[in-house]
Design a protein around this motif. Structure first.
Motif, PDB file in Angstrom:
ATOM      1  N   MET A  18     -43.339  -3.084 -32.186  1.00  4.63           N
ATOM      2  CA  MET A  18     -43.694  -4.493 -32.361  1.00  4.63           C
ATOM      3  C   MET A  18     -44.597  -4.688 -33.580  1.00  4.63           C
ATOM      4  N   ILE A  19     -45.626  -3.853 -33.709  1.00  2.00           N
ATOM      5  CA  ILE A  19     -46.582  -3.999 -34.811  1.00  2.00           C
ATOM      6  C   ILE A  19     -45.905  -3.741 -36.151  1.00  2.00           C
ATOM      7  N   ALA A  20     -45.081  -2.708 -36.233  1.00  2.00           N
ATOM      8  CA  ALA A  20     -44.404  -2.388 -37.489  1.00  2.00           C
ATOM      9  C   ALA A  20     -43.444  -3.490 -37.915  1.00  2.00           C
ATOM     10  N   THR A  21     -42.705  -4.058 -36.951  1.00  2.00           N
ATOM     11  CA  THR A  21     -41.773  -5.140 -37.270  1.00  2.00           C
ATOM     12  C   THR A  21     -42.518  -6.385 -37.716  1.00  2.00           C
ATOM     13  N   GLY A 112     -29.790   0.721 -38.949  1.00  2.00           N
ATOM     14  CA  GLY A 112     -30.635   1.871 -38.647  1.00  2.00           C
ATOM     15  C   GLY A 112     -31.802   2.036 -39.586  1.00  2.00           C
ATOM     16  N   ASP A 113     -31.840   1.247 -40.664  1.00  2.00           N
ATOM     17  CA  ASP A 113     -32.928   1.333 -41.643  1.00  2.00           C
ATOM     18  C   ASP A 113     -34.120   0.521 -41.142  1.00  2.00           C
ATOM     19  N   LYS A 114     -35.227   1.176 -40.831  1.00  2.00           N
ATOM     20  CA  LYS A 114     -36.402   0.504 -40.279  1.00  2.00           C
ATOM     21  C   LYS A 114     -37.059  -0.440 -41.285  1.00  2.00           C
ATOM     22  N   LEU A 115     -36.757  -0.271 -42.575  1.00  2.00           N
ATOM     23  CA  LEU A 115     -37.362  -1.124 -43.603  1.00  2.00           C
ATOM     24  C   LEU A 115     -36.457  -2.276 -44.006  1.00  2.00           C
ATOM     25  N   ASP A 116     -35.317  -2.412 -43.344  1.00  2.00           N
ATOM     26  CA  ASP A 116     -34.424  -3.543 -43.598  1.00  2.00           C
ATOM     27  C   ASP A 116     -34.796  -4.643 -42.605  1.00  2.00           C
ATOM     28  N   LEU A 117     -35.272  -5.788 -43.100  1.00  2.00           N
ATOM     29  CA  LEU A 117     -35.821  -6.810 -42.219  1.00  2.00           C
ATOM     30  C   LEU A 117     -34.822  -7.323 -41.182  1.00  2.00           C
ATOM     31  N   PRO A 118     -33.598  -7.725 -41.551  1.00  2.00           N
ATOM     32  CA  PRO A 118     -32.667  -8.208 -40.521  1.00  2.00           C
ATOM     33  C   PRO A 118     -32.432  -7.180 -39.405  1.00  2.00           C
TER      34      PRO A 118
END
Length: 244
Positions: A18-21, A112-118
């Motif tokens: 949650m915090i990372a998103t 699967g990319d954690k840095l891709d916002l969508p």
């Protein structure tokens, strides 16, 4: 950010997710902390589950559908076309202005990319277990009740991350996300008026009224300053005067 959240709160999984998103949305969407974290202000404008909508191409239906986060169930990411975020009461906008709408296109190659916002928003939506449209988007279900993301959670995590990289934690906070996102876009050459609209400012932010330096030029400057024998204080002062 995710690792720092785990270190601080000793909870791996949903909590640090949650915090990372939230941090990623704050940076990419130029959001204020009061727009992503819970506040006791009666004029709150924290994002709710209904404000995050996924544009979905359902099988057998010609036109894409918009499905709010609290109703997104068992839909694979391959059917997600974009994410629409509606900010109803952004702080600096006039009360007579329509809601601010932000669109982020989904790229299936980034699944699967954690840095891709969508994808990050999609992944968090599937973990949040929303029970209603009015649930804060950044909240999680624990022990029969929902726990909201707070400004303190964000600030503590950001400062722990800054410390990990050898930076002074005291100069960072929750607003660093909005500042960092806008100055990053400025350094990439995005026009200031576009950044102003994206960040929902009434007027041009002070930080965007000066020429932006690319990250490469900043790196070269820092590399030079790491060699103290090459310059004295007077040289640096003269360089500043010539530049301004």
């Amino acid at each position: 950010i995710s690792s720092a959240a785990s270190d601080v709160y000793k909870r791996q999984g949903t909590h640090d997710h949650m915090i990372a998103t939230a941090c990623l949305l704050g940076f990419c969407g130029l959001f204020r902390i009061s727009e992503i974290a819970y506040t006791t202000d009666i004029n709150t404008h924290t994002l709710q589950a209904s404000a995050i909508e996924f544009q979905v191409q359902l099988p057998g239906i010609l036109s894409p559908s918009l499905i709010p986060a609290h109703l997104l169930h068992n839909i694979p990411y391959s059917q997600i076309l974009a994410v629409r975020i509606t900010q109803h009461t952004a702080k600096n906008r006039s009360i007579f202005d329509p809601p601010a709408i932000l669109w982020f296109s989904a790229n299936q190659q980034n699944c699967g990319d954690k840095l891709d916002l969508p994808y990050a928003l999609y992944s968090w939506t599937n973990n949040a277990k929303f029970s209603s449209a009015t649930d804060n988007f950044f909240s999680l279900y624990t022990k029969q009740h929902r726990r909201n993301l707070t400004s303190l959670m964000i600030t503590t995590t950001i400062r722990r991350t800054a410390s990990h990289f050898g930076l002074s934690p005291s100069i960072f906070g929750s607003h660093s996300l909005r500042i960092g996102g806008s100055t990053h876009l400025h350094a990439l050459g995005v026009p200031a008026d576009i950044i102003q609209k994206a960040g929902r400012w009434k007027s041009l932010p002070v930080s965007l009224r000066y020429p932006a330096q690319s990250s490469a030029s900043q790196d070269r400057l820092l590399s030079t300053f790491r060699q103290p024998s090459r310059f004295c204080c007077n040289d640096i002062v003269m360089a500043y005067i010539r530049k301004h």
